[in-house]
Design an enzyme around this catalytic site. Sequence first.
Site, mmCIF file in Angstrom:
data_model
loop_
_atom_site.group_PDB
_atom_site.id
_atom_site.type_symbol
_atom_site.label_atom_id
_atom_site.label_comp_id
_atom_site.label_asym_id
_atom_site.label_seq_id
_atom_site.Cartn_x
_atom_site.Cartn_y
_atom_site.Cartn_z
ATOM 1 C CE1 TYR A 1 -1.985 -5.562 11.079
ATOM 2 C CE2 TYR A 1 -4.181 -6.264 10.417
ATOM 3 C CZ TYR A 1 -3.090 -5.433 10.258
ATOM 4 O OH TYR A 1 -3.098 -4.483 9.278
ATOM 5 C CG ASP B 1 13.834 -1.323 11.621
ATOM 6 O OD1 ASP B 1 13.860 -2.439 11.073
ATOM 7 O OD2 ASP B 1 13.068 -1.032 12.563
ATOM 8 C CB ILE B 2 9.772 2.288 12.190
ATOM 9 C CG1 ILE B 2 9.324 0.836 12.355
ATOM 10 C CG2 ILE B 2 9.294 2.886 10.879
ATOM 11 C CD1 ILE B 2 7.793 0.682 12.422
ATOM 12 N N GLY C 1 -8.988 -16.955 13.863
ATOM 13 C CA GLY C 1 -9.000 -15.489 13.840
ATOM 14 C C GLY C 1 -9.789 -14.869 12.712
ATOM 15 C CG PHE D 1 -13.016 -2.742 5.661
ATOM 16 C CD1 PHE D 1 -12.825 -1.503 6.256
ATOM 17 C CD2 PHE D 1 -13.918 -3.604 6.247
ATOM 18 C CE1 PHE D 1 -13.524 -1.124 7.410
ATOM 19 C CE2 PHE D 1 -14.625 -3.231 7.393
ATOM 20 C CZ PHE D 1 -14.422 -2.001 7.967
ATOM 21 C CG ASN D 2 -10.113 -7.949 3.125
ATOM 22 O OD1 ASN D 2 -10.785 -7.567 4.061
ATOM 23 N ND2 ASN D 2 -9.561 -9.141 3.092
ATOM 24 C CG ASP E 1 10.180 -0.403 3.209
ATOM 25 O OD1 ASP E 1 8.972 -0.279 2.930
ATOM 26 O OD2 ASP E 1 10.695 -1.490 3.546
ATOM 27 C CB VAL F 1 -0.964 0.002 1.214
ATOM 28 C CG1 VAL F 1 -1.824 1.260 1.203
ATOM 29 C CG2 VAL F 1 -1.856 -1.239 1.202
#
Length: 342
Positions: A140, A50-51, A282, A168-169, A31, A12
């Site tokens: 999650y 890295d975060i 889940g 959503f997906n 990233d 995304v």
Amino acid sequence: MNLFLTGGAGYVGSACLRHLLKNGHNAIAYDNLIEGNRGSVPGGRLVVGDIADVDAMADCMRSERIDAVLHFAAAASVPESIKNPEFYYRSNVLGTKGVLDAMRRSGVRRIIFSSTAATYGFHARMPMTEDAPQTPQVPYGSTKLAAEWLIKDYAKAYGMGYTIFRYFNASGADIDGEHGEDRRDESHLIPLALAVAVGRRPRLLIFGDDFETQDGTCVRDYIHVDDLAQAHELAVESLEPGMGRAFNLGSGTGVTVLEVLRACEEAVGFPINHEIVDRRPGDPGVLIACPQRAMRQLGWSPRYTDIRQIVGSAWRWRRTHPDGYREPAEPAIEVDALYAGR
Ligand code: UFG
């Protein structure tokens, strides 16, 4: 605006990065490339880091004079989060705290956060509005909800503004066919079904056909990644410090797993080998968004609401990239040869 996208080489994140660049913003991806793909980021736009590294992020935000952060970086698989919650709390909660601390240090006061439908409970009324109870049932969802709380509390105390998007997906590929969905360890339905179609997996496992739905398989709300990108652009352009808002991002339409499979078969032009197995731990039976608030308040309107458009875009990318962004480990089978005779 000058924008900093954590996870900007992910599925995304990179779609949003390209969309924002096309629409005149100055954006860079940050990233660690563990899940992200270098090839999904336009040249010169990637900082590898890295975060967990607050200093590196703060330096970068200062030197790039960043106006807003779009925080996509996360671990994002429901089944993996059940097996390995430690990694999910570290990545999604501590990682978000690191991003917020870097913003404080460098004076950045706007954040757009990728949250999820998994922060809601299983039994909310569908389609689900933003007021549905947030009682996550899987790690999650818990970690993303904890990150939402962090953001809200930091915003209040330190004068930041935030937009939380509950996806959503997320699905589909760039309409231009150049970029798509490719994770090291894939768990999502559409890329797995298409991996079977290109001969990279033997069969698709369908997790349960005994849910209380029209055909017994789970219902989900699939939202095209370009539509998500459009929502992020609208949010970037309207977010101010002091503002706080949360939006569901979905199409408002539910589609069963078998309907997704049929759409995939229609796109590829032949049957996809599959098998019905037990439910996956889940998985809620039904998840459908009410996207009205984002439509009303942001002026957002999803364009690719037919599952066949979504799957068609994913297939255009997958058929030309059977090994995704990676070099094939073994000589790739010619895709056209694979389809010959089917
Ligand atoms: N599925 C299969 N076989 C597979 C993979 C998935 O049958 O090999 C089914 C799942 O059981 C589910 C549907 O296809 O019913 C979609 O599964 P995905 O793994 O693609 O996506 P999820 O619905 O698990 O995940 C989505 C979002 C998350 C959100 C979650 C809430 O990606 O952000 O829903 O459960 F948290």
